[in-house]
Motif scaffolding. Structure first.
Motif, PDB file in Angstrom:
ATOM      1  N   UNK A 266       0.693  -1.149   0.006  1.00 32.11           N
ATOM      2  CA  UNK A 266      -0.263  -0.106  -0.060  1.00 32.11           C
ATOM      3  C   UNK A 266       0.888   1.262  -0.103  1.00 32.11           C
ATOM      4  N   UNK A 267       0.368   2.382  -0.266  1.00 30.32           N
ATOM      5  CA  UNK A 267       0.915   3.640  -0.422  1.00 30.32           C
ATOM      6  C   UNK A 267       0.228   4.620   0.503  1.00 30.32           C
ATOM      7  N   UNK A 268       0.605   5.245   1.222  1.00 33.05           N
ATOM      8  CA  UNK A 268      -0.041   6.063   2.131  1.00 33.05           C
ATOM      9  C   UNK A 268       0.683   7.536   2.331  1.00 33.05           C
TER      10      UNK A 268
ATOM     11  N   UNK B 120       4.845   8.316  -2.008  1.00 30.15           N
ATOM     12  CA  UNK B 120       5.385   7.073  -1.663  1.00 30.15           C
ATOM     13  C   UNK B 120       5.738   6.020  -2.666  1.00 30.15           C
ATOM     14  N   UNK B 121       6.630   4.878  -2.533  1.00 26.35           N
ATOM     15  CA  UNK B 121       6.809   3.909  -3.053  1.00 26.35           C
ATOM     16  C   UNK B 121       5.858   2.925  -2.569  1.00 26.35           C
ATOM     17  N   UNK B 122       5.760   1.664  -3.117  1.00 24.11           N
ATOM     18  CA  UNK B 122       4.916   0.581  -2.375  1.00 24.11           C
ATOM     19  C   UNK B 122       5.572   0.295  -1.160  1.00 24.11           C
TER      20      UNK B 122
ATOM     21  N   UNK C 236      -5.001  15.867  -6.307  1.00 20.38           N
ATOM     22  CA  UNK C 236      -5.361  14.835  -5.394  1.00 20.38           C
ATOM     23  C   UNK C 236      -6.187  13.708  -5.775  1.00 20.38           C
ATOM     24  N   UNK C 237      -7.016  13.820  -6.700  1.00 19.31           N
ATOM     25  CA  UNK C 237      -7.734  12.717  -7.160  1.00 19.31           C
ATOM     26  C   UNK C 237      -6.872  11.879  -8.180  1.00 19.31           C
ATOM     27  N   UNK C 238      -5.831  12.398  -8.954  1.00 23.54           N
ATOM     28  CA  UNK C 238      -4.992  11.798  -9.461  1.00 23.54           C
ATOM     29  C   UNK C 238      -4.220  10.695  -8.717  1.00 23.54           C
ATOM     30  N   UNK C 239      -3.676  11.330  -7.700  1.00 20.94           N
ATOM     31  CA  UNK C 239      -2.851  10.410  -6.745  1.00 20.94           C
ATOM     32  C   UNK C 239      -3.620   9.550  -6.107  1.00 20.94           C
ATOM     33  N   UNK C 240      -4.827   9.726  -5.720  1.00 23.70           N
ATOM     34  CA  UNK C 240      -5.686   8.873  -5.216  1.00 23.70           C
ATOM     35  C   UNK C 240      -6.145   7.584  -6.158  1.00 23.70           C
ATOM     36  N   UNK C 241      -6.323   8.015  -7.257  1.00 20.48           N
ATOM     37  CA  UNK C 241      -6.370   6.995  -8.526  1.00 20.48           C
ATOM     38  C   UNK C 241      -5.412   6.240  -8.693  1.00 20.48           C
ATOM     39  N   UNK C 242      -4.222   6.563  -8.537  1.00 18.63           N
ATOM     40  CA  UNK C 242      -2.972   5.788  -8.586  1.00 18.63           C
ATOM     41  C   UNK C 242      -2.747   4.709  -7.511  1.00 18.63           C
ATOM     42  N   UNK C 243      -3.860   4.846  -6.517  1.00 17.02           N
ATOM     43  CA  UNK C 243      -3.748   3.742  -5.311  1.00 17.02           C
ATOM     44  C   UNK C 243      -3.281   4.429  -4.102  1.00 17.02           C
ATOM     45  N   UNK C 244      -2.942   5.832  -4.047  1.00 15.33           N
ATOM     46  CA  UNK C 244      -2.334   6.272  -2.912  1.00 15.33           C
ATOM     47  C   UNK C 244      -3.567   6.568  -1.911  1.00 15.33           C
TER      48      UNK C 244
ATOM     49  N   UNK D 247      -9.182   5.798   9.871  1.00 18.20           N
ATOM     50  CA  UNK D 247      -9.341   6.304   8.227  1.00 18.20           C
ATOM     51  C   UNK D 247      -8.674   5.148   7.464  1.00 18.20           C
ATOM     52  N   UNK D 248      -7.674   4.647   8.018  1.00 16.86           N
ATOM     53  CA  UNK D 248      -7.092   3.726   7.222  1.00 16.86           C
ATOM     54  C   UNK D 248      -7.615   2.252   7.347  1.00 16.86           C
ATOM     55  N   UNK D 249      -7.980   1.570   6.183  1.00 17.44           N
ATOM     56  CA  UNK D 249      -8.492   0.306   6.517  1.00 17.44           C
ATOM     57  C   UNK D 249      -7.565  -0.797   6.510  1.00 17.44           C
ATOM     58  N   UNK D 250      -6.770  -0.797   7.424  1.00 19.41           N
ATOM     59  CA  UNK D 250      -5.729  -1.672   7.596  1.00 19.41           C
ATOM     60  C   UNK D 250      -6.471  -3.214   8.531  1.00 19.41           C
TER      61      UNK D 250
END
Length: 274
Positions: A63-65, A119-121, A160-168, A252-255
């Motif tokens: 994941x990337x946060x 972040x990286x993976x 911000x939508x772009x970076x969220x769409x990338x999985x961040x 907020x983070x679904x870990x």
């Protein structure tokens, strides 16, 4: 010294190593304050343990946060970050606190220097101030043009939508303090030989520009809730702010596997009753 509210259980806590250390750190004996400090430290330790579980989930699942910490000068952003990362593996996290842009960066697209720090993976990145400098600090202090500011405000939600769409996973926290508290903290910084290096030219102007900061801040809140909402943390009391920031991140983070009882927000009164 008021000891009328001290219970037998409280005395047991004060007789522990942490309790005695809290008492000895004070110039004037105050058992109730020592109890609050011990309860805060115990709560912090539990949340730090849970944060390590979150970090391991991030690493295990690639994941990337990204977590942004914004707020007025001296609001306690850096101190909160230090407590959150205290027991995390250094190679699994990064703290980004960028200086003013150099000549090369001034010629780049504004977001470029931040893209390079994403972040990286398997990594968590904490921004101690972020691209939102251009939403408040820069226009208030004349560090950008009106056109620069308007372009930023037009682009930031899409960015911000772009970076969220990338999985961040993106979280945005804002530490809010009163004008009187900011003034008190500035005086503390100026009078401390260990902290006075923090006091910058921007800090010197902060109180006189208080209302201007407020105007830009409110515009930022109004216009930049599209991709990721802001979490406003009341930060006049640093210990409370650190706990609230921790609780929000963990919520907020679904870990997996999440200890919902540990991360559930608790009032100071509730903590003292435990």
């Amino acid at each position: 010294m008021n000891t009328s509210n001290i219970t037998d259980k409280d005395i047991e806590i004060l007789n522990t190593r942490k309790g005695l250390e809290a008492l000895l750190r004070q110039n004037r004996l105050d058992p109730e304050k020592s109890l609050r400090n011990v309860k805060y430290e115990k709560r912090l330790e539990k949340l730090q343990e849970e944060m390590l579980i979150l970090q391991q989930w991030v690493a295990r699942n690639n994941k990337k946060v990204v977590i942004l910490f914004e707020g007025r000068d001296a609001a306690g952003k850096g101190g909160a970050i230090r407590r959150i990362i205290q027991h995390l593996p250094p190679r699994a996290i990064r703290v980004v606190a960028l200086p003013k842009p150099n000549q090369t960066e001034l010629g780049q697209w504004y977001f470029q220097r931040y893209i390079n720090r994403l972040p990286n993976n398997g990594e968590i990145v904490f921004f101690d101030r972020s691209w939102y400098n251009r939403a408040v600090v820069e226009p208030v202090n004349g560090f950008c043009t009106k056109k620069d500011y308007e372009i930023f405000m037009d682009q930031v939600n899409d960015f911000e939508k772009m970076i969220q769409d990338s999985g961040i996973i993106l979280l945005k926290l804002y530490f809010s303090i009163t004008k009187n508290e900011q003034e008190r903290r500035f005086k503390d910084i100026i009078n401390s030989p260990h902290k006075k290096w923090k006091y910058s030219e921007v800090d010197k102007r902060a109180l006189s520009l208080w209302d201007e900061y407020a105007r830009y801040k409110e515009t930022m809140f109004k216009k930049t809730q599209v991709a990721a909402p802001w979490k406003i943390i009341k930060a006049n009391r640093k210990t409370n702010a650190r706990i609230r920031a921790f609780e929000y991140i963990l919520k907020e983070i679904p870990y997996e596997v999440k200890d919902n009882e540990t991360i559930k927000p608790k009032s100071i009164r509730k903590l003292l009753e435990e």
